[in-house]
Scaffold this active site. Structure first.
Site, PDB file in Angstrom:
ATOM      1  N   SER A 190      49.325  13.588 -33.406  1.00  0.00           N
ATOM      2  CA  SER A 190      48.442  14.463 -34.181  1.00  0.00           C
ATOM      3  C   SER A 190      47.368  15.097 -33.303  1.00  0.00           C
ATOM      4  O   SER A 190      46.733  16.075 -33.702  1.00  0.00           O
ATOM      5  CB  SER A 190      47.780  13.686 -35.325  1.00  0.00           C
ATOM      6  OG  SER A 190      46.839  12.747 -34.829  1.00  0.00           O
ATOM      7  N   GLY A 226      44.148  10.086 -32.785  1.00  0.00           N
ATOM      8  CA  GLY A 226      44.691  11.312 -32.187  1.00  0.00           C
ATOM      9  C   GLY A 226      43.665  12.424 -32.065  1.00  0.00           C
ATOM     10  O   GLY A 226      43.575  13.093 -31.031  1.00  0.00           O
ATOM     11  N   LYS A 308      46.294  19.300 -47.037  1.00  0.00           N
ATOM     12  CA  LYS A 308      47.694  18.960 -47.287  1.00  0.00           C
ATOM     13  C   LYS A 308      48.203  19.783 -48.475  1.00  0.00           C
ATOM     14  O   LYS A 308      47.522  19.906 -49.497  1.00  0.00           O
ATOM     15  CB  LYS A 308      47.843  17.467 -47.577  1.00  0.00           C
ATOM     16  CG  LYS A 308      47.160  16.554 -46.559  1.00  0.00           C
ATOM     17  CD  LYS A 308      47.720  16.709 -45.152  1.00  0.00           C
ATOM     18  CE  LYS A 308      46.979  15.815 -44.171  1.00  0.00           C
ATOM     19  NZ  LYS A 308      47.476  15.958 -42.793  1.00  0.00           N
TER      20      LYS A 308
END
Length: 363
Positions: A190, A226, A308
């Site tokens: 990510s 990440g 999302k």
């Protein structure tokens, strides 16, 4: 010229087409999109001659969410002979009025597994086609970004679209995709999402001031680290907010403070945070509102976060969430610059960047 080519992520042609239709209508450019699922591109057909050039000048590329690149189509060629693909392209271009003198050429494909098999050919074809175009004075003798760039997009062997884009209103990246290498010491892939976001949203000549050593950042939903990795790599200090475990390699830097609390409840004790970043798997409307609250409370100066997307109605969800966020910021008298993009390293999500306008240099 009546066609405009837009590259997008495979599977998001419908969202790209809907967005382009909306933008074109706002500019009073009338036409319709042609698309096939999972091809990685959309063709917008204008009804009026010359409107393709109008679109690629007047649509603000950095305001497009789902398009990775756009160019006006000068000509389409199919069944190019394998023994001589160059002559038909030269002949077709010379017969089209209004094709500008170009300073560079990109021979590309849509971003699909099938089309990308042509990339090896595209690389080999670039030098001879560039030389031939220079010989016909269609390209400058040396590459320059001061004038338009020519695009040749092969959608299958022997079938291509040729056109141009303006360098002040396009993606500077080949195929509209930044080429990034995964750092082997990052705890998560990510990390490439945040690195790409920096390349897309922050001008390179502003990195030293806006992504500066010694800044404080907050990473909501940080584990295993990440996104925190990208901030640490730039010598920032990070509040990592997550109930999970952070990579020990990041904790060992001494730059990370791990808070095992809910990302929706964390509040920085000192108001010295420059960046708030967030990649939490939550309803997009909830994340957008949270980011708005951080900004209007003065808890951060810049926000970079993912929304999302649902399985259906993705474009409508994006429009609604961003409109609600803008309304919330405006209602609270917050001045800002907002940009959103479906990045190459995004999947079922988009990335949004907001910068407080007080933090924008007047120069």
């Amino acid at each position: 010229m009546k066609q405009v080519m837009f590259y997008c992520r495979s599977g998001f042609e419908k969202e790209c087409a809907g967005e382009i239709q909306d933008k074109a209508t706002q500019l009073e450019v009338f036409g319709f999109p042609r698309l096939k699922s999972n091809t990685g591109y959309v063709l917008f057909e204008c009804y009026q001659e010359g409107d393709a050039d109008k679109l690629i000048q007047q649509i603000k590329f950095n305001e497009l969410i789902f398009a990775r690149q756009m160019f006006a189509v000068a000509t389409e060629l199919s069944d190019l002979p394998t023994e001589d693909r160059i002559s038909p392209i030269l002949n077709a271009l010379s017969s089209v009025e209004g094709v500008p003198h170009c300073g560079d050429i990109r021979i590309e494909t849509p971003d699909t597994n099938e089309a990308k098999e042509l990339l090896k050919f595209c690389r080999k074809f670039t030098v001879p086609l560039r030389q031939a175009l220079r010989g016909k004075q269609m390209l400058t003798a040396r590459d320059t970004d001061r004038i338009p760039v020519m695009h040749v997009c092969f959608i299958e062997p022997g079938h291509c679209y040729v056109g141009y884009s303006y360098t002040n209103n396009n993606s500077k990246f080949f195929m509209g995709i930044p080429r990034l290498k995964f750092p082997s010491d990052s705890p998560s892939r990510s990390t490439l999402k945040l690195e790409e976001a920096f390349h897309v949203f922050i001008p390179r000549d502003e990195w030293d001031t806006r992504l500066a050593s010694g800044m404080w950042a907050v990473d909501l939903g940080a584990c295993p680290g990440g996104w925190t990795y990208q901030l640490v790599k730039r010598s920032m200090f990070v509040h990592a907010i997550d109930n999970g475990m952070m990579a020990q390699s990041l904790m060992d830097t001494g730059q990370v403070k791990h808070h095992m609390v809910d990302g929706f409840k964390f509040e920085p004790q000192r108001k010295n945070v420059t960046w708030i970043v967030c990649d939490m798997i939550e309803k997009p409307a909830r994340v957008a509102h949270l980011m708005g609250e951080w900004l209007i409370k003065g808890w951060a100066k810049e926000a970079l976060f993912n929304l999302k997307l649902p399985m259906k109605g993705r474009y409508d969800e994006v429009l609604q969430d961003i409109e609600n966020l803008k309304e919330f910021l405006n209602k609270n008298g917050f001045k800002y610059k907002l940009q959103a993009k479906h990045l190459y390293h995004d999947r079922e999500e988009i990335t949004v960047h907001i910068q407080a306008i007080t933090n924008i240099s007047p120069h």
